[in-house]
Design a protein around this motif. Structure first.
Motif, short mmCIF file in Angstrom:
data_model
loop_
_atom_site.label_atom_id
_atom_site.label_comp_id
_atom_site.label_asym_id
_atom_site.label_seq_id
_atom_site.Cartn_x
_atom_site.Cartn_y
_atom_site.Cartn_z
N GLU A 128 -3.06 1.85 -4.17
CA GLU A 128 -2.46 3.14 -4.46
C GLU A 128 -3.22 4.23 -3.71
O GLU A 128 -4.39 4.46 -3.99
N THR A 129 -2.56 4.84 -2.72
CA THR A 129 -3.24 5.83 -1.89
C THR A 129 -2.81 7.27 -2.19
O THR A 129 -3.35 8.20 -1.60
N ILE A 130 -1.85 7.46 -3.09
CA ILE A 130 -1.30 8.79 -3.33
C ILE A 130 -1.91 9.44 -4.58
O ILE A 130 -2.38 10.57 -4.52
N ARG A 187 -3.26 5.77 -11.42
CA ARG A 187 -1.86 5.42 -11.60
C ARG A 187 -1.69 3.94 -11.96
O ARG A 187 -0.63 3.37 -11.76
N ASN A 191 -8.79 2.02 -6.50
CA ASN A 191 -7.37 2.23 -6.20
C ASN A 191 -6.65 0.95 -5.79
O ASN A 191 -5.57 1.01 -5.22
N THR A 206 5.04 5.52 -3.75
CA THR A 206 4.16 5.38 -4.91
C THR A 206 4.97 5.18 -6.19
O THR A 206 4.51 4.53 -7.12
N ASP A 207 6.20 5.71 -6.22
CA ASP A 207 7.04 5.57 -7.41
C ASP A 207 7.61 4.17 -7.59
O ASP A 207 8.29 3.90 -8.58
N ARG A 215 7.48 5.65 -14.46
CA ARG A 215 7.41 4.43 -13.63
C ARG A 215 6.70 3.30 -14.38
O ARG A 215 7.07 2.15 -14.26
N GLN A 217 5.34 1.50 -7.04
CA GLN A 217 4.11 0.71 -7.18
C GLN A 217 4.09 -0.08 -8.48
O GLN A 217 3.81 -1.28 -8.49
N SER A 260 0.87 -1.16 0.00
CA SER A 260 0.00 0.00 0.00
C SER A 260 0.91 1.22 0.00
O SER A 260 1.78 1.33 0.86
N THR A 261 0.74 2.07 -0.98
CA THR A 261 1.62 3.23 -1.07
C THR A 261 1.28 4.23 0.03
O THR A 261 0.14 4.32 0.48
#
Length: 179
Positions: A107-109, A113, A132, A86-87, A153, A89, A77-78
């Motif tokens: 993905e929480t940011i 994405r 997410n 997050t980079d 990414r 993920q 979990s970011t």
């Protein structure tokens, strides 16, 4: 007004670049030593690579990773630094696509994405997205395909998957990674 004077400044190592190389070796097997790194900035990533089966040794500014067994899936979990970046993920989604079992990536940011997921699925991956959260079931083999990079990414995740795929992988819109 103060006068400008000569100084020296050393730019810190890029932790995402270091983590991407470590993930590549975890996915392809073998071992690597990365010098001039800052392991203390990678704690959350190193923990997840260890959970995936990598043997990691840290000696001051050197990270050694050895991967000599099958990948285990890892849930992530970011979150903001110092938690999972997050980079990383997209790279860990690629890692999980060839791990033995099921995993999830939340993905929480950033919204939207997961644009690389559709491209990874073209290579034989088994990934579904609901909001997410990406749910990944590892597959035995990936297959080369022509895929399109959507950001830096995502590009890295496609290259990592291509390293493990049977056949040729062509990544279009490579300017994202070629900068």
């Amino acid at each position: 007004m103060k006068e400008l004077k000569q100084t020296s400044y050393e730019v810190m190592p890029d932790r995402i670049e270091t983590a991407t190389y470590l993930t590549a070796v975890a996915m392809t097997g073998g071992e690597v030593s990365i010098k001039n790194s800052m392991p203390e900035t990678l704690d959350s990533v190193l923990k997840k690579l260890t959970q995936a089966g990598a043997k990691i040794e840290i000696n001051e500014d050197i990270i050694k990773l050895k991967m000599d067994k099958n990948l285990k899936p890892v849930d992530i979990s970011t979150a903001p630094y110092p938690l999972f970046p997050t980079d990383m993920q997209a790279q860990f989604i690629s890692l999980n696509t060839i791990a033995e079992g099921q995993s999830s990536v939340v993905e929480t940011i950033f919204e939207n994405r997961f644009m690389h997921v559709q491209e990874l699925n073209r290579m034989g991956c088994n990934i579904s997205v609901d909001g997410n959260k990406a749910s990944i079931t590892g597959v035995e083999n990936l297959f080369g395909a022509e895929v399109m990079a959507t950001d830096l990414r995502a590009s890295a995740s496609l290259v990592l998957a291509g390293l493990c795929a049977q056949g040729d992988t062509i990544v279009d819109r490579i300017y994202h990674i070629d900068r």
